[in-house]
Scaffold this active site. Structure first.
Site, mmCIF file in Angstrom:
data_model
loop_
_atom_site.group_PDB
_atom_site.id
_atom_site.type_symbol
_atom_site.label_atom_id
_atom_site.label_comp_id
_atom_site.label_asym_id
_atom_site.label_seq_id
_atom_site.Cartn_x
_atom_site.Cartn_y
_atom_site.Cartn_z
ATOM 1 N N HIS A 5 0.741 -1.737 -0.249
ATOM 2 C CA HIS A 5 0.479 0.164 0.077
ATOM 3 C C HIS A 5 0.650 1.172 -0.234
ATOM 4 O O HIS A 5 0.198 1.773 -1.168
ATOM 5 C CB HIS A 5 -0.876 -0.122 1.032
ATOM 6 C CG HIS A 5 -2.032 -1.014 1.142
ATOM 7 N ND1 HIS A 5 -2.644 -1.319 0.001
ATOM 8 C CD2 HIS A 5 -2.397 -2.188 1.748
ATOM 9 C CE1 HIS A 5 -3.704 -2.482 0.399
ATOM 10 N NE2 HIS A 5 -3.277 -3.133 1.539
HETATM 11 C C1 BDR Z 1 -4.032 1.260 3.836
HETATM 12 O O1 BDR Z 1 -4.876 1.162 5.361
HETATM 13 C C2 BDR Z 1 -3.371 1.161 5.690
HETATM 14 O O2 BDR Z 1 -4.094 0.160 7.154
HETATM 15 C C3 BDR Z 1 -2.284 1.544 5.529
HETATM 16 O O3 BDR Z 1 -1.880 1.679 6.132
HETATM 17 C C4 BDR Z 1 -2.206 1.480 4.187
HETATM 18 O O4 BDR Z 1 -2.750 3.298 4.053
HETATM 19 C C5 BDR Z 1 -4.723 0.459 2.884
HETATM 20 O O5 BDR Z 1 -5.771 0.863 2.762
#
Ligand code: BDR
Ligand code: CA
Length: 321
Positions: A245
């Site tokens: 992500h």
């Molecule tokens: C995003 O949500 C958070 O849990 C992670 O750090 C990332 O930024 C992914 O959906």
């Protein structure tokens, strides 16, 4: 000379930490500051984690504490089953080396840095967008002075995926949908790196093990911090690895050619069962849509050269760029 002056707005968060190491080690990035926000954990925990990470991987880079809650509601519960009770995969965090905290709140810090470096600052935001919305509210003039805003968040359904915390919403956008709608509507250049590409970019267990074995202290840290996160992915998505992500937002800045984008204004649903849902009106769509048409175009990532992104991360961590 570094090409990109970056303020990293973050809610560490395992993948936030992995993205910070990426930025700290890449020669084309100069970190001007790190700003914390609630999200994966409480603001106390995410701020402590940013200070820990700065002390360990980005010494001398200022750290400012940001919002404890979204613009219009209470802070959500921490995502301990994803990021661990301490937000960093339950690894032991040595004490003593944490960076000091700037006296300014994050949104003021952002304003001051943008005004000190007009036209030069890139904001990489990988948590709820509250700090950016607060900065715009306090000083709307910064929008025309920011070079670029790169956001990890949202989901546009190109793979049939519209969310990861509800069927309709990605975590960062649901974290503060009102802030996200403000940020996507401001007159600054916005690139959105959402689940459409981050879930297509998978760090396998073998890949992470290779970073551990070849990446020195950074590689070992990436391995250690991702153990709990990997178990979460195994249990929730039957994945022998992890989605990429927050590091994808960094990769977009460094190597935009790895991403295919679609232009058009983006709105966020701010209430109801689909709160946090992100909807783009592609600029090629001929019909009028008044709720979109008056707003600036955003670049939404719709495809990625995943192998290229993973190679960039690997070369950065292993010092083989
Ligand atoms: C995003 O949500 C958070 O849990 C992670 O750090 C990332 O930024 C992914 O959906
Ligand atoms: Ca994050």
């Amino acid at each position: 000379m570094s090409q990109h002056k970056v303020i990293y707005d973050t809610d560490p968060g395992v993948d936030d930490a992995m993205a910070l190491v990426f930025q700290a080690l890449h020669p084309d990035i100069e970190l001007l500051g790190l700003t914390s926000v609630f999200g994966n954990a409480t603001i106390e925990t995410t701020t402590h984690n940013v200070r820990f990470l700065a002390g360990r991987f980005a010494p001398g880079v200022p750290v400012a504490q940001g919002a404890a809650a979204p613009l219009k509601c209470l802070a959500p519960e921490p995502l301990a089953w994803i990021h661990g009770d301490n937000g960093l995969g339950n690894i032991a965090l040595e004490t003593g080396g944490e960076a000091a905290l700037d006296t300014r709140p994050a949104h003021r810090f952002i304003i001051d840095m943008v005004r000190a470096h007009p036209g030069e600052v890139t904001l990489i935001a990988v948590g709820p967008l509250t700090n950016l919305a607060l900065a715009l509210a306090d000083d709307p003039g910064i929008a025309s002075l920011v070079k670029q805003v790169v956001i990890m968040g949202g989901a546009f359904g190109t793979d049939g995926v519209f969310g990861n915390v509800t069927p309709a919403a990605e975590a960062n956008i649901l974290g503060d949908p009102d802030a996200a709608d403000i940020v996507f509507g401001a007159p600054w250049p916005v690139a959105i790196v959402g689940l459409d590409v981050t879930q297509r970019t998978i760090m396998s267990r073998d890949y992470l093990a290779s970073l551990r074995d070849r990446g020195g202290a950074a590689g070992q840290f990436v391995w250690d911090v991702s153990r709990h996160y990997e178990t979460f992915h195994e249990q929730s998505a039957r994945l022998a690895g992890i989605y990429t992500h927050d590091s994808s937002a960094v990769a977009y800045l460094l190597a935009p050619h790895l991403y295919t984008t679609r232009s058009g204004p983006v709105r966020v649903l701010t209430e109801g069962i689909a709160a946090g849902h992100t909807i783009q009106k592609p600029s090629t769509m001929p019909v009028p849509a008044p709720d979109w048409d008056s707003r600036p175009e955003c670049e939404v990532c719709v495809d990625v050269d995943a192998a290229g992104m993973l190679a960039l991360y690997e070369h950065t961590i292993c010092g083989t760029l």
